[in-house]
Scaffold this active site. Structure first.
Site, mmCIF file in Angstrom:
data_model
loop_
_atom_site.group_PDB
_atom_site.id
_atom_site.type_symbol
_atom_site.label_atom_id
_atom_site.label_comp_id
_atom_site.label_asym_id
_atom_site.label_seq_id
_atom_site.Cartn_x
_atom_site.Cartn_y
_atom_site.Cartn_z
ATOM 1 N N SER B 301 21.535 136.778 -13.045
ATOM 2 C CA SER B 301 20.816 138.025 -13.448
ATOM 3 C C SER B 301 20.070 138.892 -12.284
ATOM 4 C CB SER B 301 19.399 137.444 -14.181
ATOM 5 O OG SER B 301 20.131 136.719 -15.437
ATOM 6 N N HIS B 371 13.993 135.542 -19.706
ATOM 7 C CA HIS B 371 14.520 134.325 -19.794
ATOM 8 C C HIS B 371 13.709 132.991 -19.803
ATOM 9 C CE1 HIS B 371 18.732 135.769 -19.973
ATOM 10 N NE2 HIS B 371 18.346 136.616 -18.709
#
Lengths: 452, 452, 452, 452
Positions: B301, B371
């Protein structure tokens, strides 16, 4: 769909472990345990935990003894309504300063917690199916417990949204349709019972027979409503001619009329979420596109309460005598008697269908109300049209044709909803006038009773 | 689906004739004509008329000059809110006698008329598509017109219901997917741009690459959100290694990790109707079922605002110096300089990701927030992981891995939402501690500004 | 299909273990090993062993060095022909006593063993695909090794049976078609190259463009042949107007002609297994059913060898001069020159197409031969119709329209195959007559050379 | 598929007009007209004319009086064989100079014209269906007209090619299967009759029941062969336990054995085009992949001719007595008698199955022949396993289990076809030995009679 269901199942399974359902007191009654789970679902924040809890609630509700339904419904009403204190506060604030922001807050705060509960339950794999059956239980209870109505308002609000017409899928049902669906068609047919698989086949397999149903993407094997259609050379005037196993089969090119002879709702838990009006129009549009030479779209419909209404008019001299004759066993096979009865019988039926109203001024006959409101015209009154025992008992064998004339549907509908008299053909109007004369032999009070 | 759309079209067409749109004053501005049509839609009672009016409104809205959007939004707010007088009345009645019946009335009366308007518009053939784009226009206007927020609440309320997770369909996208969808994947990829069809193919065709998307039954060709996955031998530590056209391709049996390296929302008009958290978990469940030997589910990410944040700390002596070094052109290719920077750079990134918060106490980094809230653990901080110009500018080339450990997701999630510190690996914790020490050289005020 | 393939794979896998391929001498050359495997396949009796051996042969053939193909083909010819001794015996027996039984035996005994070999290979998962490519190799070798022709007869015999028209499936290719197929369309287009995905989209996505292909159930992702169609207002007279990215797009309702502007065979290994004639007629039937207002079905076809033929006539005075003018760079943009050349150029083309024949009396132009044999009529000769470099070089920019008149196709076809002159329009006939006069300036020998 | 059929129909229709069938002499008999049409089909060259003629022939054949079938078959044999003169010539040429080219010519010339006729008929829309039924008529005639065998060779040659295993599609049949197919399953079940739709549902809907069928792409609604499977806890020893409507239903996870209890061919016209061996193995592979915990694949099979064979041994003293006891009504419900008969009965069955052979040395029992040749092992002999009247009459209630052991199938098969004794379990071997002893009481001649 099935993949999704598997996934939802797998995720729920894992969540079930985590959700630690053992913390629910086992000492509590099954009902109290369900209520505790509902509270937990509303406060849970995890995806999997939520799914697991929702699945658990639905499983347990299904196993709940029906005698506990009332308790569950009461809890929905009282424990899962809006937060009363916050609502009182928001009402006061709004009255102090009325405006969009306050109105919005009021709307949000006044939403019963059960709406969110239902939404969360709907996320479980078969959630929608279970919610429909939960509402079915509620509808069964409502007549004796009218105070539960607010729960039904929430069901209706959500179902209207989820069953928004844009989601419905029209499918033709024929002999290539999976058996799992055909079996339900047999079970759900409510107007003219389907005896067995051979009977079903006669209604869907020949080129001059059609059956269409609405489906919803989340209930792929469950028809919501269906309509049976006969393609014929002329407007059918009796159900016997349509269901006769030995009738002549014609090609669809030879047909000039489409006769809608049976419409059945399949899900009692969706009562009042209307699909019927739209179904007919969509099937008309479909047939119109596929078979442009078919120009006549007409129903062959029952007149469910005609006999009962006629009995209620028995004190009117002419009607009483008519009633007595109609009570005779198999009168309709006695040609002489039948010929004598034809005129008064159909006149009374025509009058009943177009003039008899209930205390709120609505047409008494529910089928007439449905089709006339829907934009159809009452075209013809047929006698000896349903000679089954049931047909004779409920309506002395009368069936009627409602005509869906594409260019008049909207106009008829608008006129009907604005309170004007229903659309009828010239022939039916003359019959109804004759009926009027028959009834006018009655005393003014009787006439009022009959006509209102 | 397409059949339904045709039917809706045909019915609307016929209704259009009847709706007699000519009675709308042609002298009025296009905006006023649309508003008049909306009023008519809310009062119309015919099926076809309604569909025709809805389609007309949507067509006209699409052709409306963007400068008129503000006027339309204002009308939605003011003319299509709830009936204020009735609402005042209902509030008073409720305060007089608080109870379920009064609460229910309040809820019904407080519903803005635009909700029903949106529901009716949704019945048109492409209604859902148009409403999403109508909300997209609204979202663009909101920052400068916060008073329009109530309209967005109504959109969200309806979209949450229509896009209820139970309706979403997960589909794998591969080289057998229709081009009409693939083309949109190319267009919507927002994280690591897809250069052309060859680039796309490299991401969906090899056995060690996957792409999954959510779809909705009423938007069959429109992906809502999608995730790209690389199946690898080990946790990937740079995006270059994943996107390299010359990389070694492995079989899916040889893989032991699934790396989620890109998630893209496709519909700006669905912002805030979250699918992302559920998408990742469903893909994890799917891969888990299909390839049980894959045991590691991890993201690769971006850290979108790291460089900006670091600049904001430049007054701290050590940080300022670090920042100056990082400004040098291509410093990361100078092995010596790079070796010197490795430790301070990753320490600051680890601290930023887990401690830097905004004024409301939320983690500053939006991806970390997503997340970690979702139940993942911050597992690793990788440097020189995105050496593209954009990657260097936004985050000095840093990318991170969030680990989705099936058995910990729910626990991590529950801890996060209850305000506890986010889940991080031991290695990242040590890095963040080193970062803490670096920052503590700062004055107390600076520390407070940067860290809290 | 994919399920079947998996199953075949699984069974073959198990068989592979049993087949004990290790008994094949590893010392032998790869070619000899394949031949040994073929012998074993023909003698094997187990299902799984057979499948495993077939798969093994196909794998190994694919990896065989192309230099060994000749050896394999020779083995097919010599080792896998019929059993010569038995055939001699059967021939004698038949001549002794001619009759159905003896004839049948003769037929059975004369079947080459390679037919059975090919049948067994076809049972492997991708067998058909591999056999097509095996024949492709053979076709490449045939010109230099005409003695291999009997092998090709066997391929043709089997392919004709397997690709029997009844097995072919017509599919429309559009922007909803899977990319794996679209990519092959780009690759296989042989007439007017498709530059990239945007170019492809322009040919399949707009409402006035169509592409149809034949598929076979065992090659679900492999188009066999396809045709591109433009729906236009009038018969198109140049390829530029069809492929122009900026052309006006019309609705299919506005079209009155369907122009078949490109037909491409996709599988070189299926050469001679003709689908083209049937494809055109089936597409005509399909368009006729879908768009009954389209009444003109016409090709826009190349004239591939015209320029070459014209050069071969250069010794005829008028032709030589014409040829010289046509050699000038971009002559066709010089309006004056062009105007002068128009008449002789098109006259020669018309004559060439309808009169120039090869030594066996067949029309010289292969495209003309195909369409005229197929029942079409040569309708129009267009100049400056393909101004690409390739178009100018091969045919001086000439393209022609063949007209498929539904009611004349069969008659034209029957006339053509019975040796009568091809069907041409009046205009083309006049052009060809003018061409005749031009050529008659030639000496008798030259005329004979040109016309035969 | 249906599109294709429509198209073929449309093209044929147009061809029909052109084919000018009126030129066929109406004075000729229907049979002679068909023969004339066949000649025309073979000489026709137009696509549409050909299709039209083929369709016409098939229509007329279907309407032909069955008494004319013999005439048609004779014409196929005599008029549509190979050209005898050319064949004589080719035989002589080949004998003069034997070689590949001559052999190839011989093969081509010896092909009967009816093969091409059948290929052309197959191109008609329902051609394959009609050809299967044409062969069915031929098979019915063959026993009394063995000279027609060459026609059947041609049918077999073509059907083997068209029904090449690579074309077959395995489908699971369950309650989601279209009714049109289920109805055929009911009709075609040949081993244990399916009484009605409820009986069918019990065989396909519960989680522990499966039904698989082979289909061909050109006969999408016609199963070719199907097998019924029960998933059970242990090897089933009686058909009653499987078909019992009140049996306990288990989940597929609880099962450890798959019992193939019925295999039915559906198309009499495909007799000898074997699918059965492959079907079982493919279903084994499929179940193996789906339910890896199922490790035992076993049939429950009838022993069709056992009772007849036993009667043929009645002159052997012990056997005669045994036979007499077995003739008693319902002996099997008399526990004492049953106990006495158990051992001799099963011993004789075991001997019969593994040793009784016909004059060509083949095993007498066709079912044993099928499974043992196919690679299975005779595992167990069950008595009182089929107590229906039919089961008692044909085999004294005996049924047997053949075991498909994945790792032995090929070996068993290879051993069987090379003439070694069939694979049997130790228990069955012991039973057969006991049977041997019983039979050895017989005179040598009788033993020879029994054993051969």
């Amino acid at each position: 769909m099935s993949l999704l269901r598997d996934m939802l199942g797998a995720i729920a399974e894992r969540g079930r472990a985590i959700a630690d359902l053992s913390t629910i007191s086992q000492a509590a009654s099954p009902l109290d345990q369900i209520i505790a789970l509902c509270e937990r679902l509303l406060s849970s924040r995890g995806e999997a935990t939520g799914l697991a809890t929702a699945a658990e609630i639905l499983d347990r509700y299904q196993e709940l003894d029906p005698s506990s339904h009332a308790g569950f419904q009461r809890a929905l009403l009282e424990r899962f309504g809006p937060d009363m204190n916050r609502l009182i506060e928001a009402s006061r604030a709004f009255l102090d300063e009325p405006g969009p922001a306050g109105a919005e807050l009021l709307h949000r705060v006044s939403e019963p917690r059960r709406q969110q509960l239902f939404r969360l339950l709907n996320q479980a794999a078969d959630g929608m199916h279970h919610l429909i059956s939960m509402r079915s239980d509620l509808l069964a209870a409502l007549p004796d417990a009218p105070e539960l109505a607010p729960i039904d308002h929430d069901f209706q609000h959500l179902f209207r949204s989820w069953f928004n017409r844009g989601f419905l899928e029209l499918r033709r049902i024929d002999w290539s349709t999976p058996a799992v669906i055909l079996e339900r068609i047999i079970r759900y047919e409510a107007v003219h019972e389907i005896a067995d698989w051979d009977d079903l086949r006669r209604r869907i397999d020949p080129p001059d027979r059609r059956l269409y149903a609405f489906f919803h993407p989340r209930l792929p094997d469950e028809p919501l409503i269906f309509v049976e259609v006969a393609l014929t050379r002329a407007t059918a005037s009796s159900i016997q001619s349509i269901l006769d196993p030995d009738r002549e089969i014609i090609t669809d090119e030879a047909a000039s009329a489409a006769v809608f002879y049976s419409i059945s709702d399949c899900q009692s838990g969706l009562r009042g979420i209307s699909f019927g009006n739209f179904l007919i129009k969509q099937v008309v549009a479909e047939l119109n596109a596929e078979l442009p030479h078919i120009t006549r779209f007409v129903t062959l419909s029952p007149v469910p309460h005609f006999a009962r209404w006629l009995r209620s008019q028995a004190s009117i001299p002419g009607i009483g005598a008519l009633g007595a004759e109609l009570e005779r066993e198999e009168w309709w096979q006695d040609e002489e008697a039948a010929a004598r009865l034809l005129q008064p019988l159909t006149s009374m039926a025509a009058w009943y269908l177009t003039h008899a109203r209930d205390s709120q001024g609505r047409l008494l006959d529910p089928v007439a109300r449905f089709h006339l409101r829907n934009g159809a015209r009452l075209e013809r009154v047929n006698w000896r049209a349903n000679c089954s025992r049931a047909g004779m008992e409920s309506s002395h064998g009368i069936m009627v044709n409602y005509l869906y004339e594409l260019d008049e549907i909207e106009r008829n509908h608008e006129r009907f909803v604005s309170g004007q008299p229903p659309a009828v053909s010239g022939a039916v109007k003359r019959m109804a006038n004759a009926g009027e004369r028959l009834l006018s032999a009655a005393s003014p009070e009787q006439a009022a009773q009959g006509g209102r």
